[in-house]
Design a protein around this motif. Structure first.
Motif, PDB file in Angstrom:
ATOM      1  N   PHE A 280      -7.895 -12.755  -2.948  1.00 29.70           N
ATOM      2  CA  PHE A 280      -8.178 -11.731  -3.962  1.00 29.70           C
ATOM      3  C   PHE A 280      -8.620 -12.365  -5.283  1.00 29.70           C
ATOM      4  CE2 PHE A 280      -5.568  -9.398  -0.917  1.00 29.70           C
ATOM      5  CZ  PHE A 280      -6.389  -8.298  -0.704  1.00 29.70           C
ATOM      6  N   GLN A 281      -8.163 -13.600  -5.537  1.00 28.50           N
ATOM      7  CA  GLN A 281      -8.642 -14.286  -6.741  1.00 28.50           C
ATOM      8  C   GLN A 281     -10.161 -14.478  -6.663  1.00 28.50           C
ATOM      9  OE1 GLN A 281      -6.127 -17.774  -7.117  1.00 28.50           O
ATOM     10  NE2 GLN A 281      -4.282 -16.522  -7.326  1.00 28.50           N
ATOM     11  N   ARG A 282     -10.637 -14.764  -5.449  1.00 25.60           N
ATOM     12  CA  ARG A 282     -12.089 -14.883  -5.234  1.00 25.60           C
ATOM     13  C   ARG A 282     -12.781 -13.551  -5.504  1.00 25.60           C
ATOM     14  NH1 ARG A 282     -13.040 -16.941   0.632  1.00 25.60           N
ATOM     15  NH2 ARG A 282     -14.961 -15.714   0.612  1.00 25.60           N
ATOM     16  N   THR A 451      -2.736  -2.352  -1.941  1.00 21.44           N
ATOM     17  CA  THR A 451      -1.753  -2.074  -0.898  1.00 21.44           C
ATOM     18  C   THR A 451      -1.056  -3.338  -0.413  1.00 21.44           C
ATOM     19  OG1 THR A 451      -3.407  -0.484  -0.148  1.00 21.44           O
ATOM     20  CG2 THR A 451      -1.418  -0.675   1.173  1.00 21.44           C
ATOM     21  N   ILE A 452      -1.790  -4.449  -0.370  1.00 19.00           N
ATOM     22  CA  ILE A 452      -1.181  -5.661   0.186  1.00 19.00           C
ATOM     23  C   ILE A 452      -0.616  -6.557  -0.910  1.00 19.00           C
ATOM     24  CG2 ILE A 452      -1.560  -7.730   1.579  1.00 19.00           C
ATOM     25  CD1 ILE A 452      -3.927  -6.189   2.893  1.00 19.00           C
ATOM     26  N   MET A 453      -1.512  -7.158  -1.691  1.00 20.45           N
ATOM     27  CA  MET A 453      -1.054  -8.216  -2.585  1.00 20.45           C
ATOM     28  C   MET A 453      -0.167  -7.695  -3.700  1.00 20.45           C
ATOM     29  SD  MET A 453      -1.207 -11.271  -2.217  1.00 20.45           S
ATOM     30  CE  MET A 453      -2.596 -11.964  -1.377  1.00 20.45           C
ATOM     31  N   GLN A 489       0.436 -14.737  -8.872  1.00 19.45           N
ATOM     32  CA  GLN A 489      -0.429 -13.853  -8.103  1.00 19.45           C
ATOM     33  C   GLN A 489      -1.899 -14.008  -8.469  1.00 19.45           C
ATOM     34  OE1 GLN A 489      -1.201  -9.088  -7.394  1.00 19.45           O
ATOM     35  NE2 GLN A 489       0.556  -9.675  -8.605  1.00 19.45           N
ATOM     36  N   PHE A 490      -2.196 -14.124  -9.768  1.00 17.70           N
ATOM     37  CA  PHE A 490      -3.594 -14.120 -10.204  1.00 17.70           C
ATOM     38  C   PHE A 490      -4.178 -15.512 -10.463  1.00 17.70           C
ATOM     39  CE2 PHE A 490      -2.199  -9.783 -11.681  1.00 17.70           C
ATOM     40  CZ  PHE A 490      -2.905  -9.097 -10.709  1.00 17.70           C
ATOM     41  N   GLY A 491      -3.326 -16.524 -10.489  1.00 12.65           N
ATOM     42  CA  GLY A 491      -3.814 -17.887 -10.719  1.00 12.65           C
ATOM     43  C   GLY A 491      -4.666 -17.962 -11.966  1.00 12.65           C
ATOM     44  N   ASN A 492      -5.791 -18.666 -11.833  1.00 12.88           N
ATOM     45  CA  ASN A 492      -6.681 -18.783 -12.986  1.00 12.88           C
ATOM     46  C   ASN A 492      -7.744 -17.698 -13.010  1.00 12.88           C
ATOM     47  OD1 ASN A 492      -5.545 -21.050 -14.240  1.00 12.88           O
ATOM     48  ND2 ASN A 492      -6.465 -22.370 -12.663  1.00 12.88           N
ATOM     49  N   ALA A 493      -7.657 -16.767 -12.061  1.00  9.30           N
ATOM     50  CA  ALA A 493      -8.722 -15.774 -11.949  1.00  9.30           C
ATOM     51  C   ALA A 493      -8.676 -14.723 -13.055  1.00  9.30           C
ATOM     52  CB  ALA A 493      -8.660 -15.097 -10.582  1.00  9.30           C
ATOM     53  N   LEU A 494      -7.504 -14.524 -13.656  1.00 10.81           N
ATOM     54  CA  LEU A 494      -7.363 -13.454 -14.654  1.00 10.81           C
ATOM     55  C   LEU A 494      -6.684 -13.933 -15.925  1.00 10.81           C
ATOM     56  CD1 LEU A 494      -5.985 -10.307 -12.766  1.00 10.81           C
ATOM     57  CD2 LEU A 494      -8.351 -10.884 -13.200  1.00 10.81           C
ATOM     58  N   VAL A 513      13.699   3.197  -4.253  1.00 10.47           N
ATOM     59  CA  VAL A 513      14.010   2.653  -2.933  1.00 10.47           C
ATOM     60  C   VAL A 513      13.771   1.148  -2.966  1.00 10.47           C
ATOM     61  CG1 VAL A 513      13.699   3.031  -0.460  1.00 10.47           C
ATOM     62  CG2 VAL A 513      12.930   4.769  -2.062  1.00 10.47           C
ATOM     63  N   PRO A 514      14.778   0.371  -3.340  1.00 11.01           N
ATOM     64  CA  PRO A 514      14.575  -1.088  -3.424  1.00 11.01           C
ATOM     65  C   PRO A 514      13.959  -1.664  -2.149  1.00 11.01           C
ATOM     66  CG  PRO A 514      16.668  -0.505  -4.403  1.00 11.01           C
ATOM     67  CD  PRO A 514      16.114   0.766  -3.805  1.00 11.01           C
ATOM     68  N   PHE A 515      12.988  -2.532  -2.333  1.00  8.66           N
ATOM     69  CA  PHE A 515      12.297  -3.249  -1.255  1.00  8.66           C
ATOM     70  C   PHE A 515      11.470  -2.346  -0.335  1.00  8.66           C
ATOM     71  CE2 PHE A 515      16.099  -5.743  -2.334  1.00  8.66           C
ATOM     72  CZ  PHE A 515      15.471  -6.875  -2.836  1.00  8.66           C
ATOM     73  N   TYR A 516      11.256  -1.119  -0.787  1.00  4.54           N
ATOM     74  CA  TYR A 516      10.410  -0.215  -0.013  1.00  4.54           C
ATOM     75  C   TYR A 516       8.990  -0.773   0.090  1.00  4.54           C
ATOM     76  CZ  TYR A 516       8.005   4.165   1.224  1.00  4.54           C
ATOM     77  OH  TYR A 516       7.259   5.128   1.844  1.00  4.54           O
ATOM     78  N   VAL A 517       8.528  -1.359  -1.029  1.00  2.00           N
ATOM     79  CA  VAL A 517       7.101  -1.679  -1.188  1.00  2.00           C
ATOM     80  C   VAL A 517       6.520  -2.618  -0.133  1.00  2.00           C
ATOM     81  CG1 VAL A 517       6.983  -1.182  -3.646  1.00  2.00           C
ATOM     82  CG2 VAL A 517       7.735  -3.432  -2.889  1.00  2.00           C
ATOM     83  N   TYR A 518       7.332  -3.507   0.433  1.00  2.00           N
ATOM     84  CA  TYR A 518       6.721  -4.443   1.387  1.00  2.00           C
ATOM     85  C   TYR A 518       6.154  -3.722   2.606  1.00  2.00           C
ATOM     86  CZ  TYR A 518      10.794  -4.693   4.598  1.00  2.00           C
ATOM     87  OH  TYR A 518      11.778  -4.407   5.501  1.00  2.00           O
ATOM     88  N   ALA A 519       6.683  -2.514   2.861  1.00  2.00           N
ATOM     89  CA  ALA A 519       6.182  -1.751   4.006  1.00  2.00           C
ATOM     90  C   ALA A 519       4.694  -1.436   3.861  1.00  2.00           C
ATOM     91  CB  ALA A 519       6.977  -0.465   4.183  1.00  2.00           C
ATOM     92  N   TYR A 520       4.221  -1.283   2.629  1.00  2.00           N
ATOM     93  CA  TYR A 520       2.792  -1.029   2.409  1.00  2.00           C
ATOM     94  C   TYR A 520       1.970  -2.232   2.867  1.00  2.00           C
ATOM     95  CZ  TYR A 520       3.907   2.925  -0.670  1.00  2.00           C
ATOM     96  OH  TYR A 520       4.336   4.108  -1.177  1.00  2.00           O
ATOM     97  N   ALA A 521       2.407  -3.430   2.432  1.00  2.00           N
ATOM     98  CA  ALA A 521       1.694  -4.645   2.804  1.00  2.00           C
ATOM     99  C   ALA A 521       1.747  -4.832   4.323  1.00  2.00           C
ATOM    100  CB  ALA A 521       2.311  -5.850   2.101  1.00  2.00           C
TER     101      ALA A 521
END
Ligand code: ZN
Length: 592
Positions: A280-282, A451-453, A489-494, A513-521
């Motif tokens: 995604f940095q690319r 949704t993922i990163m 997450q963004f490195g030098n890209a941002l 809902v703690p830790f719900y979000v990983y389900a999206y990824a």
């Protein structure tokens, strides 16, 4: 009378299949029979002995099923009615009433699951024989055996949650939902809601994008110490209950068990995500080039680079979606059509109607209800395909009981995301205009990022935050940790504005809902991988895919997937999803 299949109007739904109205005799009767059913069920307590006969066991489960169906029907009516008009006081009152009633009923029938979990292996095994579709639901309940407290303790937890943890979350919502944001647009100060403010971060005016974010985190940051304290309270409650009282190993393993996914799988998933941050940095570097800037700022990640401004009337959108489903399997199109023909879709935009979109499956016998706010943008067509995908998933799994129809969380987005991809493919196929094509690809990668990163890094932050809070970290220290997380997450890209250190207190999911979000990824990478298989294999893939969907929640996700040749324990499987994204980025690099 059914409507002709090629005239789809934007419409308001009908809730008639649930109840004729809120003051109907039918609804009144439903409340009465619910009370009767629950009272009868309570008398089953005496039957629950080791010597219980299999037939009686099944009978008791069926009684519980009836209760659950009725609660869902009444609760579903209240929710959908409230959705139609959130300003309706009677609807609000009914939602609150049902919430209270559901908590009471859960407590009154709680003895069954507690008894079931308390049985020794041998007795349970004997009773499991011949339970058919209930099997996995029953087995799954017993996964929680080691973490279950006694009945009086469980009741105390339930009751105290209503005014404790749940109340805290409600306060967080009420508190933050009434925030207003002021921004100067064209020389005029405007007071906006968060939803309205966030439309500016997707606009072409770079200064406005920056100011919108700065205003968002000015408002959240001002209350940051309090909101952060609320979060830490939630996190401590999570630890006190789930680790100290119930005995889970780590904060995230409680969520993993609910999803019936081994801890190691989620560790692998998150590690692969971290490893692929560069993809995604690319993408962001490419976006910078297209926007004509040297380096993207965090403010710019949703900046439009669209080349066309195509709008789609609802009728055309419905046709496109149905057409793309038809291409895959005519049954998919028929099921989607059923939602519209049964008048179970609310696609209008009305004052007071809830924003966003969802699909509500009330029980296996009823056609699901779909809610969207259709405004004619290409995003809206994708939403239509997404929610209809959910409905198809439910309909394919409608042979199951109310306990086993719903796929577990990590698989819940499979049909919806896949539906979106079928639509995009169809659009790309038909579209000759290079600008529109590039826009479609961009949207795909944009969505994949969100949704993922983005979600994977939220989950990584949650892990850090739970750990740090248990060691007594301050709110400011969490903010610093959040900022570090963004830098990874963004490195030098941002370039990232300092105010983004408050982003975490503005994410409702990590409170709710703690830790719900990983389900999206999880869900998105899974679908990307599945889609890749479909493109490679064609027809022979379809039955395997339909098998995954029609299983619903009647088997462990690991089992259903491995039956389709998917091993989610392997890092290489998740990498396959990233390879698809990388391919899209490469296409975009070539097109640009
Ligand atoms: Zn969805």
């Amino acid at each position: 009378m059914t409507k002709d299949s090629n005239q789809h109007e934007q419409s308001r739904w009908s809730l008639n299949d649930l109840f004729p109205s809120n003051d109907s005799k039918e609804l009144e009767r439903a409340f009465t029979s619910l009370e009767e059913l629950v009272t009868k069920f309570e008398s089953r307590r005496d039957d629950l002995k080791d010597s219980l006969l299999s037939e009686t066991f099944i009978k008791i489960i069926q009684e519980l099923e009836e209760i659950t169906k009725l609660v869902q029907r009444i609760g579903g009516f209240a929710e959908l009615w409230f959705t139609e008009d959130t300003q309706n006081q009677s609807a609000q009152a009914m939602v609150a009433k049902i919430e209270q009633l559901s908590a009471e009923i859960s407590n009154r029938v709680l003895f069954f699951s507690i008894w079931w979990k308390s049985l020794d292996k041998k007795t349970a095994k004997k009773l499991l024989k011949g339970t058919g579709d209930y099997l996995y639901w029953l087995e799954e309940m017993r996964h929680f055996k080691p973490y279950t407290l006694t009945e009086p303790e469980e009741k105390i937890v339930n009751i105290k949650d209503v005014t404790g943890s749940n109340a805290l979350i409600t306060l967080y919502d009420s508190f933050t939902n009434r925030y207003t944001y002021t921004i100067n647009v064209d020389g005029e100060d405007r007071e906006l809601t968060r939803g309205e403010l966030m439309t500016f971060v997707r606009m072409s005016d770079a200064d406005l994008r920056a100011r919108a974010y700065q205003e968002l985190y000015r408002v959240y940051g001002k209350d940051g110490p309090i909101l952060g304290q609320m979060y830490q309270t939630r996190v401590r409650d999570w630890r006190n209950e789930l680790i100290n009282l119930r005995g889970y190993k780590t904060p995230i393993s409680a969520r993993n068990l609910h999803n019936d996914i081994p801890d190691a799988v989620i560790d692998t998933l998150l590690a692969v995500c971290q490893k692929n941050a560069g993809v995604f940095q690319r993408f962001f570097a490419l976006k910078a080039r297209l926007l004509g800037v040297e380096k993207l700022r965090r403010y710019d990640i949703y900046a439009p680079v669209t080349q066309s401004n195509k709008e789609y009337p609802f009728e055309m959108a419905a046709e496109l979606v149905l057409d793309s489903f038809e291409q895959f399997d005519p049954r998919f199109a028929q099921m989607a059509l059923r939602i519209m023909n049964d008048n179970h879709m609310d696609s209008q935009v009305r004052k007071g109607k809830r924003s966003g979109a969802f699909c509500a499956t009330i029980n296996p016998e009823l056609t699901p209800w779909v809610m969207i706010n259709y405004q004619g943008h290409s995003d809206d067509i994708a939403t239509l395909a997404h929610e209809l995908g959910h409905a198809i998933h439910s309909l394919l799994a409608s042979d199951h009981s109310i306990f086993t129809q719903h796929a577990c969380l990590p698989l819940a987005e499979t049909a919806s995301t896949f539906g979106e991809m079928m639509l995009v493919d169809r659009l790309l196929e038909k579209e000759k205009d290079a600008g529109v094509r590039r826009d479609l690809l961009f949207k795909q990668v944009d969505d994949s990022y969100a949704t993922i990163m983005r979600q994977a890094f939220f989950a990584l932050f949650e892990k850090t935050a739970h750990k740090m809070t248990s060691k007594g970290a301050s709110v400011n220290e969490l903010s610093e940790a959040y900022f570090d997380n963004l830098k990874t997450q963004f490195g030098n890209a941002l370039d990232i504005g300092e105010e983004f250190k408050w982003e975490w207190v503005s994410i409702p999911h990590i409170y709710h809902v703690p830790f719900y979000v990983y389900a999206y990824a999880f869900g998105k990478l899974l679908v990307l991988s599945l889609y890749k298989q479909y493109k490679e294999e064609g027809e022979s893939f379809k039955p395997r895919y339909i098998n995954i969907l029609s299983t619903g929640g009647s088997r462990a996700p690991m089992d259903v997937l491995s039956e389709s040749g998917i091993d989610i324990r392997q890092g290489s499987f998740w990498q396959g999803g990233f390879d698809v994204v990388e391919g899209l980025v490469r296409q975009l690099e070539e097109l640009s």
